[in-house]
Design a protein around this motif. Structure first.
Motif, mmCIF file in Angstrom:
data_model
loop_
_atom_site.group_PDB
_atom_site.id
_atom_site.type_symbol
_atom_site.label_atom_id
_atom_site.label_comp_id
_atom_site.label_asym_id
_atom_site.label_seq_id
_atom_site.Cartn_x
_atom_site.Cartn_y
_atom_site.Cartn_z
ATOM 1 N N PRO A 236 0.814 -1.230 0.000
ATOM 2 C CA PRO A 236 0.000 0.000 0.000
ATOM 3 C C PRO A 236 0.842 1.274 0.000
ATOM 4 C CG PRO A 236 0.029 -0.991 2.176
ATOM 5 C CD PRO A 236 0.724 -1.950 1.281
ATOM 6 N N ASN A 237 0.250 2.288 -0.590
ATOM 7 C CA ASN A 237 0.867 3.621 -0.506
ATOM 8 C C ASN A 237 0.287 4.284 0.731
ATOM 9 O OD1 ASN A 237 2.021 6.085 -0.879
ATOM 10 N ND2 ASN A 237 0.534 6.751 -2.409
ATOM 11 N N GLU A 238 1.106 4.384 1.765
ATOM 12 C CA GLU A 238 0.601 4.922 3.028
ATOM 13 C C GLU A 238 0.887 6.412 3.191
ATOM 14 O OE1 GLU A 238 1.961 1.314 5.797
ATOM 15 O OE2 GLU A 238 3.325 2.043 4.283
ATOM 16 N N PHE A 239 1.360 7.005 2.126
ATOM 17 C CA PHE A 239 1.711 8.425 2.231
ATOM 18 C C PHE A 239 0.443 9.262 2.128
ATOM 19 C CE2 PHE A 239 3.399 12.349 0.101
ATOM 20 C CZ PHE A 239 3.960 12.852 1.255
ATOM 21 N N ASN B 50 0.277 12.645 3.372
ATOM 22 C CA ASN B 50 0.485 14.099 3.415
ATOM 23 C C ASN B 50 0.868 14.658 2.040
ATOM 24 O OD1 ASN B 50 -0.012 14.109 6.173
ATOM 25 N ND2 ASN B 50 2.113 13.518 6.595
ATOM 26 N N HIS B 51 0.281 14.093 1.035
ATOM 27 C CA HIS B 51 0.631 14.455 -0.333
ATOM 28 C C HIS B 51 0.457 15.954 -0.602
ATOM 29 C CE1 HIS B 51 0.856 14.241 -4.631
ATOM 30 N NE2 HIS B 51 -0.423 14.501 -4.789
ATOM 31 N N LEU C 124 2.943 18.165 1.408
ATOM 32 C CA LEU C 124 4.313 18.169 0.878
ATOM 33 C C LEU C 124 4.387 18.940 -0.434
ATOM 34 C CD1 LEU C 124 7.269 17.309 0.921
ATOM 35 C CD2 LEU C 124 6.609 15.141 -0.116
ATOM 36 N N LYS C 125 3.383 18.749 -1.268
ATOM 37 C CA LYS C 125 3.370 19.457 -2.552
ATOM 38 C C LYS C 125 3.387 20.968 -2.328
ATOM 39 C CE LYS C 125 -0.043 18.988 -5.614
ATOM 40 N NZ LYS C 125 -0.971 18.371 -6.563
ATOM 41 N N LYS D 25 4.535 22.497 0.290
ATOM 42 C CA LYS D 25 5.845 22.871 0.837
ATOM 43 C C LYS D 25 6.897 22.955 -0.272
ATOM 44 C CE LYS D 25 9.464 20.653 3.468
ATOM 45 N NZ LYS D 25 9.837 19.372 4.036
ATOM 46 N N LEU D 26 6.853 21.981 -1.179
ATOM 47 C CA LEU D 26 7.885 21.919 -2.217
ATOM 48 C C LEU D 26 7.730 23.005 -3.276
ATOM 49 C CD1 LEU D 26 8.011 18.068 -2.896
ATOM 50 C CD2 LEU D 26 9.836 19.442 -1.907
ATOM 51 N N PHE D 27 6.485 23.274 -3.649
ATOM 52 C CA PHE D 27 6.292 24.120 -4.831
ATOM 53 C C PHE D 27 5.806 25.533 -4.541
ATOM 54 C CE2 PHE D 27 5.801 19.693 -6.293
ATOM 55 C CZ PHE D 27 6.917 19.646 -7.117
ATOM 56 N N MET E 14 10.224 23.862 -13.594
ATOM 57 C CA MET E 14 9.422 23.465 -12.442
ATOM 58 C C MET E 14 8.209 22.632 -12.848
ATOM 59 S SD MET E 14 10.852 24.033 -9.696
ATOM 60 C CE MET E 14 9.506 23.676 -8.583
ATOM 61 N N ARG F 150 7.243 19.148 -11.181
ATOM 62 C CA ARG F 150 5.897 18.891 -10.648
ATOM 63 C C ARG F 150 5.322 17.607 -11.233
ATOM 64 N NH1 ARG F 150 2.098 22.578 -8.585
ATOM 65 N NH2 ARG F 150 2.971 24.585 -8.038
ATOM 66 N N TYR G 185 6.977 14.723 -9.746
ATOM 67 C CA TYR G 185 6.463 14.484 -8.392
ATOM 68 C C TYR G 185 5.126 13.735 -8.456
ATOM 69 C CZ TYR G 185 4.482 15.201 -3.811
ATOM 70 O OH TYR G 185 3.901 14.978 -2.596
ATOM 71 N N SER H 162 4.600 8.408 -5.080
ATOM 72 C CA SER H 162 4.156 7.184 -4.411
ATOM 73 C C SER H 162 5.250 6.110 -4.476
ATOM 74 C CB SER H 162 2.879 6.688 -5.088
ATOM 75 O OG SER H 162 2.635 5.363 -4.708
ATOM 76 N N PHE I 88 8.128 7.074 -2.205
ATOM 77 C CA PHE I 88 7.745 6.855 -0.805
ATOM 78 C C PHE I 88 7.868 5.370 -0.448
ATOM 79 C CE2 PHE I 88 4.603 5.611 2.341
ATOM 80 C CZ PHE I 88 4.951 6.433 3.400
ATOM 81 N N ARG I 89 7.306 4.512 -1.281
ATOM 82 C CA ARG I 89 7.336 3.073 -0.962
ATOM 83 C C ARG I 89 8.761 2.508 -1.035
ATOM 84 N NH1 ARG I 89 3.524 0.248 -4.691
ATOM 85 N NH2 ARG I 89 3.893 2.025 -6.038
ATOM 86 N N LYS J 63 7.354 4.756 8.280
ATOM 87 C CA LYS J 63 6.680 5.755 7.460
ATOM 88 C C LYS J 63 7.299 7.140 7.671
ATOM 89 C CE LYS J 63 2.777 3.580 8.806
ATOM 90 N NZ LYS J 63 1.466 3.465 9.358
ATOM 91 N N GLU K 288 8.747 9.498 4.755
ATOM 92 C CA GLU K 288 8.205 10.827 4.439
ATOM 93 C C GLU K 288 9.317 11.866 4.389
ATOM 94 O OE1 GLU K 288 3.726 10.371 6.347
ATOM 95 O OE2 GLU K 288 4.811 12.247 6.553
ATOM 96 N N ILE L 211 14.659 19.690 -6.967
ATOM 97 C CA ILE L 211 14.347 21.084 -7.335
ATOM 98 C C ILE L 211 15.636 21.911 -7.350
ATOM 99 C CG2 ILE L 211 13.214 23.196 -6.502
ATOM 100 C CD1 ILE L 211 10.904 21.324 -5.515
ATOM 101 N N SER M 16 -0.079 -0.261 6.943
ATOM 102 C CA SER M 16 -1.494 0.015 7.169
ATOM 103 C C SER M 16 -2.241 -0.143 5.853
ATOM 104 C CB SER M 16 -1.679 1.418 7.709
ATOM 105 O OG SER M 16 -1.029 2.344 6.882
#
Lengths: 246, 180
Positions: free
Chosen positions: A17-20, A22-23, A26-27, A29-31, B14, B18, B21, B26, B29-30, B39, B43, B54, B98
């Motif tokens: 699973p993708n447990e992230f 806070n997409h 974060l986006k 914050k980054l951009f 940029m 984007r 990203y 995903s 992250f994994r 996790k 993150e 960037i 999870s």
């Protein structure tokens, strides 16, 4: 107890699973910084440059060293050599040269630039010498990665690489068949610390090297071409049968 | 799909970062999640990867590899720093994966899948760093062997051997054929 096949393990990766969550955060914050007014960004950059310059000068004065030494120390700390060395990867413990009768090296393997091809037919059409293929391969084997060395001038070199992907009892493994055009009366100068065993491939003498981690490599020269066949999965006898069919 | 610029003079803007990203966050992250076991670290490292991308976008060189190779090379370098700081081979306590409750699967099937994912994560932690990286680049990042070779800075041949051997070890661990 359940027993996993390689296919099932690949499925577990695919369903992990993708447990992230806070997409968006974060986006933002980054951009978001990129959307600040240009003038505001310039002022921030100037401030940072001034701050770094001030820290750098204080550091140089307090350490009593040269500016260059201060910069080096700031960037790398005290273990520059150690950090750089840790990025080196161990190279293969088997290397070889193809030598012709006048002892001139005619091919240097492990070139870095290669062009990939989608099909064997395209690869054969582009190669500067006739590329040979095995008539015998294990069941469920298909070409995977096909490439030819590309020389700085744009023409194709004498280094052709075919990777096959194979499946056995749910295990995926690879078989490599590399071919180097060696020229007439060429010989092989194989350098390795692992034991070399001689085996006949048809009427030709081949060299078999098994590395300690279980990969078997077979080398032989036929019709002015040096062949290298290898696999980390197949036994020597199976590889020799494949070699004989090339 | 994000298209890799084809000339060295074409720097990343940029909008491309984007798009990169959106397509890869995903997977990155994994990649970190299964590498570090937590996790939180995943993150942090995901954020650091794109911050570095960037900052270095004008240094991207298409002749050295695709955008995916560039991105996962950054990710791998950050992992090295992570393991250097944390101590080699050290991992934090493993998080349980999870799972989002799916209406398509029965609760017991979901519980079984969760347990299998936990076993996979645990088995991966027992692999040597390079084997684990190669496997995750293949099965999570979706890179081809030639691209994995570039990220690992080994030959294509070595990359394919590392992958085959790594999967063999992973399977043996998951089937408890080797002592943990």
């Amino acid at each position: 107890m359940s027993r996993y096949t390689e296919h099932e393990i690949r499925n577990l990766f695919a369903t992990f699973p993708n447990e992230f969550i806070n997409h968006d955060q974060l986006k933002a914050k980054l951009f978001s910084r990129q959307e600040e007014p240009q003038a505001g960004r310039h002022a921030k950059v100037l401030f940072r440059v001034a701050l770094i310059a001030a820290i750098f000068m204080v550091f140089a004065v307090t350490t009593g060293g040269t500016l260059v030494a201060a910069l080096q120390s700031l960037l790398f700390g005290n273990s520059t050599a150690e950090q750089l060395a840790s990025f080196e990867e161990p190279s293969t413990a088997i290397s070889f040269r193809i030598v012709n009768r006048s002892d001139r090296v005619t091919a240097a393997p492990e070139s870095s630039a290669f062009q990939s091809f989608e099909t064997i037919v395209e690869l054969q059409a582009a190669a500067p010498f006739p590329v040979k293929l095995p008539t015998h391969l294990p069941d469920n084997t298909a070409p995977d990665l096909l490439s030819i060395q590309k020389l700085p001038g744009g023409e194709y070199g004498h280094d052709v690489r075919i990777h096959y992907k194979a499946l056995s009892d749910g295990n995926e493994y690879s078989i490599g068949l590399f071919q180097y055009y060696a020229g007439s009366e060429a010989s092989l100068d194989l350098q390795t610390t692992y034991p070399i065993q001689k085996n006949n491939i048809g009427e030709i003498e081949g060299l078999v090297v098994s590395d300690p981690e279980g990969t078997v490599h077979i080398y032989w020269i036929k019709d002015e071409v040096l062949f290298e066949l290898f696999s980390g999965y197949l036994e020597v006898d199976t590889l020799l049968t494949i070699a004989e069919s090339v | 799909m994000v298209t890799t610029p084809t000339t060295t003079s074409e720097q990343l803007d940029m909008a491309q970062i984007r798009a990169l990203y959106e397509e890869y966050h995903s997977r990155v992250f994994r990649f970190f999640r299964l590498h570090t076991g937590t996790k939180e670290w995943a993150e942090e490292l995901l954020s650091a990867t794109f911050e570095r991308a960037i900052a270095n976008r004008r240094r991207f060189n298409a002749s050295k590899g695709t955008l995916e190779v560039w991105l996962f090379t950054i990710a791998r370098n950050l992992l090295r720093d992570y393991f250097r700081k944390a101590g080699k081979h050290r991992h934090d306590a493993l998080d349980a994966a999870s799972h989002i409750i799916s209406a398509e699967k029965a609760p017991d099937e979901q519980a079984m899948l969760q347990e299998e994912h936990r076993q996979l994560a645990e088995a991966l932690r027992l692999l040597p760093d390079r084997d684990r990286t190669a496997i995750l680049l293949k099965h999570i990042a979706g890179l081809r062997t030639a691209e994995i070779a570039k990220v690992l800075q080994v030959t294509e041949k070595n990359a394919s051997v590392i992958l085959a051997r790594g999967m063999k070890k992973l399977r043996a661990i998951m089937n408890e054929e080797v002592p943990k």
